[in-house]
Design a protein around this motif. Structure first.
Motif, PDB file in Angstrom:
ATOM      1  N   ARG A   1       0.849  -1.201   0.000  1.00  0.00           N
ATOM      2  CA  ARG A   1       0.000   0.000   0.000  1.00  0.00           C
ATOM      3  C   ARG A   1       0.876   1.241   0.000  1.00  0.00           C
ATOM      4  O   ARG A   1       1.883   1.303   0.713  1.00  0.00           O
ATOM      5  CB  ARG A   1      -0.919   0.017   1.223  1.00  0.00           C
TER       6      ARG A   1
ATOM      7  N   ASP B   1      -6.025   7.381 -12.917  1.00  0.00           N
ATOM      8  CA  ASP B   1      -5.471   6.025 -12.905  1.00  0.00           C
ATOM      9  C   ASP B   1      -4.046   5.982 -12.367  1.00  0.00           C
ATOM     10  O   ASP B   1      -3.497   4.901 -12.139  1.00  0.00           O
ATOM     11  CB  ASP B   1      -5.489   5.440 -14.327  1.00  0.00           C
TER      12      ASP B   1
ATOM     13  N   PRO C   1      -1.072   6.128  -9.671  1.00  0.00           N
ATOM     14  CA  PRO C   1      -1.056   5.734  -8.255  1.00  0.00           C
ATOM     15  C   PRO C   1      -1.094   6.958  -7.330  1.00  0.00           C
ATOM     16  O   PRO C   1      -0.411   7.964  -7.571  1.00  0.00           O
ATOM     17  CB  PRO C   1       0.274   4.985  -8.116  1.00  0.00           C
TER      18      PRO C   1
ATOM     19  N   ASP D   1      -3.525   3.903  -2.278  1.00  0.00           N
ATOM     20  CA  ASP D   1      -3.726   2.844  -3.271  1.00  0.00           C
ATOM     21  C   ASP D   1      -3.060   1.548  -2.832  1.00  0.00           C
ATOM     22  O   ASP D   1      -1.993   1.546  -2.195  1.00  0.00           O
ATOM     23  CB  ASP D   1      -3.125   3.258  -4.622  1.00  0.00           C
ATOM     24  N   TRP D   2      -3.664   0.429  -3.231  1.00  0.00           N
ATOM     25  CA  TRP D   2      -3.021  -0.887  -3.161  1.00  0.00           C
ATOM     26  C   TRP D   2      -2.406  -1.142  -4.537  1.00  0.00           C
ATOM     27  O   TRP D   2      -3.059  -0.948  -5.560  1.00  0.00           O
ATOM     28  CB  TRP D   2      -4.041  -1.972  -2.832  1.00  0.00           C
ATOM     29  N   VAL D   3      -1.150  -1.550  -4.546  1.00  0.00           N
ATOM     30  CA  VAL D   3      -0.440  -1.692  -5.815  1.00  0.00           C
ATOM     31  C   VAL D   3       0.290  -3.031  -5.898  1.00  0.00           C
ATOM     32  O   VAL D   3       0.567  -3.681  -4.888  1.00  0.00           O
ATOM     33  CB  VAL D   3       0.583  -0.546  -6.007  1.00  0.00           C
TER      34      VAL D   3
ATOM     35  N   VAL E   1      -2.127  -0.858 -10.383  1.00  0.00           N
ATOM     36  CA  VAL E   1      -2.937  -0.379  -9.265  1.00  0.00           C
ATOM     37  C   VAL E   1      -4.158  -1.277  -9.136  1.00  0.00           C
ATOM     38  O   VAL E   1      -4.898  -1.471 -10.107  1.00  0.00           O
ATOM     39  CB  VAL E   1      -3.384   1.076  -9.480  1.00  0.00           C
TER      40      VAL E   1
ATOM     41  N   ARG F   1      -9.735   0.483  -6.979  1.00  0.00           N
ATOM     42  CA  ARG F   1     -10.022   1.144  -5.705  1.00  0.00           C
ATOM     43  C   ARG F   1     -11.444   0.890  -5.207  1.00  0.00           C
ATOM     44  O   ARG F   1     -12.372   0.747  -5.999  1.00  0.00           O
ATOM     45  CB  ARG F   1      -9.820   2.656  -5.861  1.00  0.00           C
TER      46      ARG F   1
ATOM     47  N   ILE G   1     -12.477   6.847  -3.986  1.00  0.00           N
ATOM     48  CA  ILE G   1     -11.456   7.877  -4.164  1.00  0.00           C
ATOM     49  C   ILE G   1     -12.023   9.191  -3.647  1.00  0.00           C
ATOM     50  O   ILE G   1     -13.253   9.401  -3.657  1.00  0.00           O
ATOM     51  CB  ILE G   1     -11.049   8.015  -5.647  1.00  0.00           C
TER      52      ILE G   1
ATOM     53  N   ALA H   1      -7.108   7.427  -1.746  1.00  0.00           N
ATOM     54  CA  ALA H   1      -7.932   6.302  -2.192  1.00  0.00           C
ATOM     55  C   ALA H   1      -8.173   5.338  -1.044  1.00  0.00           C
ATOM     56  O   ALA H   1      -7.397   5.272  -0.087  1.00  0.00           O
ATOM     57  CB  ALA H   1      -7.246   5.571  -3.347  1.00  0.00           C
ATOM     58  N   ASN H   2      -9.252   4.589  -1.161  1.00  0.00           N
ATOM     59  CA  ASN H   2      -9.574   3.491  -0.244  1.00  0.00           C
ATOM     60  C   ASN H   2      -9.728   3.969   1.201  1.00  0.00           C
ATOM     61  O   ASN H   2      -9.023   3.527   2.111  1.00  0.00           O
ATOM     62  CB  ASN H   2      -8.511   2.394  -0.356  1.00  0.00           C
TER      63      ASN H   2
END
Length: 369
Positions: free
Chosen positions: A43, A76, A78, A82-84, A94, A97, A100, A124-125
């Protein structure tokens, strides 16, 4: 269906540690159609000068975005929270999500409205958004209405946090003023002097929960973070005697792991609250006006000068402040402009598509001849 047991067997994922960072079944489902071979999940906890600080629950490391991500659309790209997917020190993707939060980029407003031409994603998230407002010169009911509309537009639950309660003998009067315009929203008074409000806010920072703080510069976000953490984790500025406001100290968005089990994101102060996305913000923030509108004679009443307008009647009889109606009208105009701009943009895309089809048909006919 993908589940924690299957993911754990792939050796790229520690569900317990990622759960502490906010991972849940929603993100499990997002992996069902994603090739995660040779990738690790992490993350993003902060971004500085194009470098991404990420954590997988065990280790933190700096990463760069893969070349193809540099050419993606703004939304779009990151962002913090974000989880990546990571290969080595490169972010290769990415994970979709859950939500956002973004605003119009400062300095990109249209000349006609306060809507912005460019979007600036904030985070995000998220699970909750703390709208932080100081009970000094930072306090402004009309600005709080804009913050509430911004957060509601993205379907996120807001909490209004009023800092510096110790500056007043009766801070509850400010709380009541905010409650009169923030329907169904918790409004919490806090003070660094005596820890007031800490226990109430801690309930939003339970295991795996992510909270973002937004507000003006000097509103007390960093001081609030220190109070909730129980130590000085964020630098703070003293209150200026000349303007009666705290000095801005936070310069980057950063996720902080909290002792309560959740995560808190500090954000730089927001100078202007420009909208870039329409949603249910108006309906939620101005629920009182929306309810009055149902009693107007005309279903499409603009609340300007129509006869038997329940909203105007409420203003005339002092049941609804004129300033609140003016704030509603202004933001409604901005949302209408956003909707019109998006419709025109979609129409332009459709026209260009059919222009391309028409050209291909012409080329095919020429080929036959």
């Amino acid at each position: 269906m993908t589940n924690h047991i299957e993911l754990q067997s792939k050796k790229f994922f520690d569900p317990t540690r990622l759960g502490e960072l906010g991972w849940n079944t929603y993100f499990d489902l997002q992996l069902a159609d994603i090739d995660v071979a040779n990738s690790h999940i992490a993350r993003i906890i902060s971004i500085q000068r194009g470098q991404f600080l990420v954590t997988d629950g065990h280790n933190e490391q700096l990463c760069s975005a893969a070349g193809r991500l540099l050419h993606t659309k703004d939304r779009d790209y990151p962002i913090t929270g974000d989880w990546v997917l990571i290969e080595g020190t490169i972010i290769t993707g990415v994970i979709p999500r859950k939500n956002i939060l973004s605003r119009g980029e400062a300095g990109s407003r249209s000349n006609r409205t306060r809507t912005a031409k460019r979007e600036q994603p904030i985070a995000a998230n998220l699970d909750t958004v703390f709208i932080v407002c100081g009970l000094d010169r930072d306090f402004n009911i009309r600005r709080l209405e804009r913050y509430l509309t911004l957060v509601h537009n993205y379907g996120l639950p807001p909490v209004v946090v009023l800092t510096k309660a110790d500056l007043h003998e009766n801070p509850e009067s400010f709380q009541q003023d905010v409650e009169s315009i923030a329907f169904g929203v918790s409004v919490v008074l806090t003070s660094m002097e005596d820890g007031r409000g800490k226990a109430e806010l801690e309930s939003y920072l339970e295991y795996g929960q992510t909270v973002a703080m937004i507000g003006s510069s000097g509103a007390g976000k960093s001081t609030l973070a220190n109070m909730l953490h129980g130590s000085d984790i964020q630098a703070t500025g003293a209150v200026s005697d000349s303007v009666g406001k705290g000095r801005h100290t936070t310069t980057v968005r950063e996720i902080i792991r909290m002792p309560q089990g959740g995560l808190l994101m500090d954000n730089p102060g927001i100078r202007e609250i420009a909208f870039h996305e329409e949603g249910s913000g108006i309906e939620n923030t101005f629920a009182d006006i929306e309810e009055l509108a149902t009693m107007c004679r005309f279903a499409n009443c603009s609340h300007q000068q129509e006869p038997d307008c329940a909203v105007l009647h409420a203003v005339k009889t002092s049941k609804l402040p004129h300033e609140r109606l003016a704030s509603f009208r202004k933001m409604q105009s901005e949302m209408d402009y956003l909707s019109t701009r998006r419709t025109k943009s979609a129409d332009r895309v459709e026209k260009e598509r059919w222009r391309g089809v028409s050209q291909r048909i012409k080329n095919m006919k020429k080929g036959k001849n």
